[in-house]
Design a protein around this motif. Structure first.
Motif, PDB file in Angstrom:
ATOM      1  N   LEU A 167       0.801  -1.235   0.000  1.00  0.00           N
ATOM      2  CA  LEU A 167       0.000   0.000   0.000  1.00  0.00           C
ATOM      3  C   LEU A 167       0.832   1.283   0.000  1.00  0.00           C
ATOM      4  CD1 LEU A 167      -2.769  -1.099   2.540  1.00  0.00           C
ATOM      5  CD2 LEU A 167      -2.948  -0.969   0.051  1.00  0.00           C
ATOM      6  N   HIS A 168       2.163   1.181  -0.008  1.00  0.00           N
ATOM      7  CA  HIS A 168       2.959   2.398   0.179  1.00  0.00           C
ATOM      8  C   HIS A 168       2.741   3.429  -0.931  1.00  0.00           C
ATOM      9  CE1 HIS A 168       5.784   0.657  -2.732  1.00  0.00           C
ATOM     10  NE2 HIS A 168       6.444   1.791  -2.738  1.00  0.00           N
ATOM     11  N   ASP A 169       2.458   2.973  -2.148  1.00  0.00           N
ATOM     12  CA  ASP A 169       2.230   3.903  -3.270  1.00  0.00           C
ATOM     13  C   ASP A 169       0.790   3.849  -3.781  1.00  0.00           C
ATOM     14  OD1 ASP A 169       4.761   4.982  -3.339  1.00  0.00           O
ATOM     15  OD2 ASP A 169       5.499   3.728  -4.970  1.00  0.00           O
ATOM     16  N   HIS A 192       1.233  11.852  -2.069  1.00  0.00           N
ATOM     17  CA  HIS A 192       0.618  10.522  -2.186  1.00  0.00           C
ATOM     18  C   HIS A 192       0.751   9.717  -0.894  1.00  0.00           C
ATOM     19  CE1 HIS A 192       4.776   9.132  -3.136  1.00  0.00           C
ATOM     20  NE2 HIS A 192       4.354   7.972  -2.677  1.00  0.00           N
ATOM     21  N   GLU A 193       1.758  10.050  -0.070  1.00  0.00           N
ATOM     22  CA  GLU A 193       1.918   9.305   1.181  1.00  0.00           C
ATOM     23  C   GLU A 193       0.788   9.642   2.168  1.00  0.00           C
ATOM     24  OE1 GLU A 193       4.214  13.153   1.733  1.00  0.00           O
ATOM     25  OE2 GLU A 193       3.701  11.754   0.115  1.00  0.00           O
ATOM     26  N   GLU A 194       0.357  10.904   2.210  1.00  0.00           N
ATOM     27  CA  GLU A 194      -0.738  11.297   3.112  1.00  0.00           C
ATOM     28  C   GLU A 194      -2.077  10.778   2.604  1.00  0.00           C
ATOM     29  OE1 GLU A 194      -0.625  12.608   5.997  1.00  0.00           O
ATOM     30  OE2 GLU A 194       1.490  13.213   6.092  1.00  0.00           O
ATOM     31  N   VAL A 195      -2.300  10.913   1.295  1.00  0.00           N
ATOM     32  CA  VAL A 195      -3.548  10.411   0.707  1.00  0.00           C
ATOM     33  C   VAL A 195      -3.611   8.886   0.863  1.00  0.00           C
ATOM     34  CG1 VAL A 195      -4.921  10.223  -1.412  1.00  0.00           C
ATOM     35  CG2 VAL A 195      -3.664  12.337  -0.921  1.00  0.00           C
ATOM     36  N   GLY A 196      -2.468   8.225   0.653  1.00  0.00           N
ATOM     37  CA  GLY A 196      -2.410   6.771   0.802  1.00  0.00           C
ATOM     38  C   GLY A 196      -2.721   6.327   2.214  1.00  0.00           C
ATOM     39  N   VAL A 233       2.843   3.795   5.697  1.00  0.00           N
ATOM     40  CA  VAL A 233       2.501   4.412   4.411  1.00  0.00           C
ATOM     41  C   VAL A 233       2.714   5.928   4.493  1.00  0.00           C
ATOM     42  CG1 VAL A 233       0.607   4.907   2.802  1.00  0.00           C
ATOM     43  CG2 VAL A 233       0.896   2.589   3.725  1.00  0.00           C
ATOM     44  N   ARG A 234       2.291   6.534   5.601  1.00  0.00           N
ATOM     45  CA  ARG A 234       2.419   7.989   5.750  1.00  0.00           C
ATOM     46  C   ARG A 234       3.871   8.435   5.858  1.00  0.00           C
ATOM     47  NH1 ARG A 234       2.599  11.287  10.111  1.00  0.00           N
ATOM     48  NH2 ARG A 234       2.124   9.594  11.562  1.00  0.00           N
ATOM     49  N   LEU A 235       4.720   7.609   6.464  1.00  0.00           N
ATOM     50  CA  LEU A 235       6.105   8.020   6.725  1.00  0.00           C
ATOM     51  C   LEU A 235       7.113   7.491   5.711  1.00  0.00           C
ATOM     52  CD1 LEU A 235       6.316   7.526  10.614  1.00  0.00           C
ATOM     53  CD2 LEU A 235       5.956   9.659   9.361  1.00  0.00           C
ATOM     54  N   HIS A 236       6.677   6.709   4.719  1.00  0.00           N
ATOM     55  CA  HIS A 236       7.652   5.966   3.921  1.00  0.00           C
ATOM     56  C   HIS A 236       8.600   6.835   3.099  1.00  0.00           C
ATOM     57  CE1 HIS A 236       4.826   6.417   0.458  1.00  0.00           C
ATOM     58  NE2 HIS A 236       5.886   6.186  -0.293  1.00  0.00           N
ATOM     59  N   LEU A 237       8.247   8.086   2.854  1.00  0.00           N
ATOM     60  CA  LEU A 237       9.154   8.975   2.107  1.00  0.00           C
ATOM     61  C   LEU A 237      10.152   9.693   3.002  1.00  0.00           C
ATOM     62  CD1 LEU A 237       6.888  10.718  -0.571  1.00  0.00           C
ATOM     63  CD2 LEU A 237       8.381   8.728  -0.838  1.00  0.00           C
ATOM     64  N   ARG A 238       9.888   9.753   4.285  1.00  0.00           N
ATOM     65  CA  ARG A 238      10.704  10.578   5.177  1.00  0.00           C
ATOM     66  C   ARG A 238      12.175  10.144   5.224  1.00  0.00           C
ATOM     67  NH1 ARG A 238       7.286  12.908   9.063  1.00  0.00           N
ATOM     68  NH2 ARG A 238       9.088  13.504  10.315  1.00  0.00           N
ATOM     69  N   LEU A 266       9.998   0.665   9.463  1.00  0.00           N
ATOM     70  CA  LEU A 266       9.977   1.728   8.461  1.00  0.00           C
ATOM     71  C   LEU A 266      11.245   1.700   7.613  1.00  0.00           C
ATOM     72  CD1 LEU A 266       8.692   4.283   7.228  1.00  0.00           C
ATOM     73  CD2 LEU A 266       9.829   5.600   9.034  1.00  0.00           C
ATOM     74  N   MET A 267      12.383   1.517   8.241  1.00  0.00           N
ATOM     75  CA  MET A 267      13.643   1.500   7.497  1.00  0.00           C
ATOM     76  C   MET A 267      13.726   0.267   6.588  1.00  0.00           C
ATOM     77  SD  MET A 267      14.957   4.346   8.205  1.00  0.00           S
ATOM     78  CE  MET A 267      16.581   4.198   7.447  1.00  0.00           C
ATOM     79  N   LYS A 268      13.169  -0.864   7.022  1.00  0.00           N
ATOM     80  CA  LYS A 268      13.117  -2.042   6.153  1.00  0.00           C
ATOM     81  C   LYS A 268      12.291  -1.748   4.904  1.00  0.00           C
ATOM     82  CE  LYS A 268      13.793  -5.905   9.361  1.00  0.00           C
ATOM     83  NZ  LYS A 268      13.182  -7.112   9.956  1.00  0.00           N
ATOM     84  N   LEU A 269      11.133  -1.098   5.116  1.00  0.00           N
ATOM     85  CA  LEU A 269      10.278  -0.742   3.983  1.00  0.00           C
ATOM     86  C   LEU A 269      11.004   0.201   3.030  1.00  0.00           C
ATOM     87  CD1 LEU A 269       7.577  -0.634   2.462  1.00  0.00           C
ATOM     88  CD2 LEU A 269       6.840   1.150   4.067  1.00  0.00           C
TER      89      LEU A 269
END
Length: 471
Positions: free
Chosen positions: A284-286, A306-310, A336-341, A369-372
């Motif tokens: 679901l990350h994207d 897209h991370e917030e909408v996702g 999903v919300r944090l995956h770009l940070r 999160l870091m694994k993702l």
């Protein structure tokens, strides 16, 4: 083919055989246990079919195992279940089934072993082993299941359209077994799935999600998802994922195919974890990229926010799919919300403040999160991958150092609203929240340490600036 020697490792089966002889009924072990025995895979589920009452056989076996053994009886299904150690043994009388077009609940009547094998979903699950004294360990394989195991083929024992029309969930199970075992689905069987895919609509969301989760937990889950995609089932059970597929080009500029990117991320993360919900975060990350896709002549394609909408889409998808709306869902939503940070941090000069904020927001889920984020590196350019990995190593080390020093996981400011009100003699008011937020920001910015004495002194100074005096 005889499996007497292999069955000797399961004393419970000899006990079942003796109990069946005492009741003067035939008993067979059948289905997945037989398949896994041949594949030399561990199996904790044993299905026993008796030509007679399965419940009566289960009760006798349980009584012989001792007073502490409990039998779960399901009279409406004609089945019984016993647990012995880590084994789960299910007993059922051989039966013959017939189905109505609008239901996957069969009409059941007593049957022969052949009837019972006919109703099985796939040839590799229709094999039986005799527990009769005169033929103990002998394989009964009317549909060449052993041959299909050797050929690594999923095939239905009867005509596939009959099998899938009777119970449409078997279409999902075909793909699940193919994904788990890395088998092919026989051509006629797969063609029948394509033809019968709309029948899946009579199956409950819970049963579909159960099979989907098993696909997600397979070693290379992308294989199962590709089968779901090409069969047409994915469009019915998970339309949001279908929206990710495809590449749009405008003025010679195209974006990557986010469906196949997602599958690569899922496979990548599956190499490092068996956590179902971390794998769901990869799926679901994207997921909101189709909804946020825009084209700009200067910069090309963008998927802003897209991370917030996702993250907002996660509860909607979980609710529809009857997945748990608890901390598991909140975990997926957070990732999903944090995956770009971390990706952003790895590209910029790393500041302590940004790192602190990420630690606070991720909390105990920072490693997940870091694994993702590592799994999200799918570039075909090895130099670019090497650079990203190196930057991620720096980010992770910095996070580790900050955590050891500042203890920011599950961070809560040491100064509470009650302390602020008591110190300045205030009643609940927005000023209390303002002071609390100023303290929080000061800790995150590194202006003061996350310690009581420093934070209290800082609170007093900030309160004075706002015209409050210590009481």
């Amino acid at each position: 083919m005889n499996f007497k020697e292999q069955l000797s490792g399961y004393p419970i089966l000899e006990m079942v055989a003796k109990a069946a002889a005492e009741l003067d009924v035939e008993a067979y072990v059948i289905g997945g246990f037989v398949r896994d025995l041949i594949l030399k895979r561990n199996s904790k589920d044993i299905d026993i079919v008796s030509i007679g009452s399965g419940i009566e056989l289960a009760e006798l076996v349980a009584s012989q195992l001792g007073p502490d053994v409990f039998v779960s009886i399901y009279k409406s299904f004609g089945t019984a279940q016993i647990r012995q150690g880590d084994l789960e043994i299910e007993f059922v009388g051989a039966r013959k089934e017939s189905y109505r077009a609008d239901s996957r609940k069969p009409a059941v009547e007593d049957g022969t072993l052949a009837d019972d094998q006919n109703r099985r979903d796939f040839t590799i699950n229709a094999m039986g082993i005799s527990l009769k004294k005169e033929s103990f360990g002998e394989l009964i394989d009317p549909f060449d299941g052993v041959k299909d195991l050797k050929k690594k083929i999923i095939r239905t024992p009867l005509g596939p359209e009959i099998t899938f029309s009777d119970d449409p969930l078997r279409m999902m199970r075909a793909i699940r077994f193919a994904s788990q075992l890395n088998f092919d689905i026989e051509a006629d069987t797969f063609d029948a799935i394509v033809k019968m895919k709309d029948r899946i609509s009579i199956v409950s969301a819970e049963r579909i999600s159960d099979e989907l989760n098993k696909i997600i937990l397979s070693k290379t889950p992308s294989y199962g998802f590709k089968l779901l995609f090409h069969s047409g089932l994915l469009a019915i059970i998970f339309p949001e994922m279908i929206e990710l597929q495809g590449v749009e080009n405008i003025e010679g500029k195209g974006h990557k195919d986010n469906f196949y990117h997602t599958l690569q991320v899922l496979d990548n993360v599956s190499q490092t974890t068996d956590d179902l919900w971390l794998r769901w975060a990869a799926i679901l990350h994207d997921i909101a990229k189709p909804a946020t896709k825009k084209f700009d002549k200067k910069i090309g394609w963008s998927f802003h926010n897209h991370e917030e909408v996702g993250a907002r889409m996660v509860p909607v998808i979980f609710r529809r799919m009857k997945l748990p709306l608890n901390e598991k869902m909140r975990f997926v939503k957070k990732l999903v919300r944090l995956h770009l940070r971390p990706i952003v941090l790895s590209k910029e000069d790393i500041t302590d403040s940004a790192m602190r904020r990420l630690l606070v927001e991720a909390g105990e889920d920072i490693e997940a999160l870091m694994k993702l984020c590592r799994a999200d590196i799918t570039s075909k350019n090895p130099e670019k991958v090497k650079k990203y990995i190196s930057n991620f190593d720096l980010v992770e080390q910095k996070l580790k150092d900050l955590e050891e020093r500042d203890k920011l996981r599950n961070f809560q400011p040491v100064i509470t609203g009650e302390m602020i009100m008591q110190t300045f003699g205030l009643k609940p008011a927005k000023e209390v929240g303002i002071i609390k937020e100023i303290i929080r920001e000061a800790i995150l910015e590194g202006t003061i340490p996350n310690e009581y004495e420093a934070a209290f002194a800082f609170m007093v100074e900030e309160g004075k600036k706002m015209g409050f005096s210590v009481q």
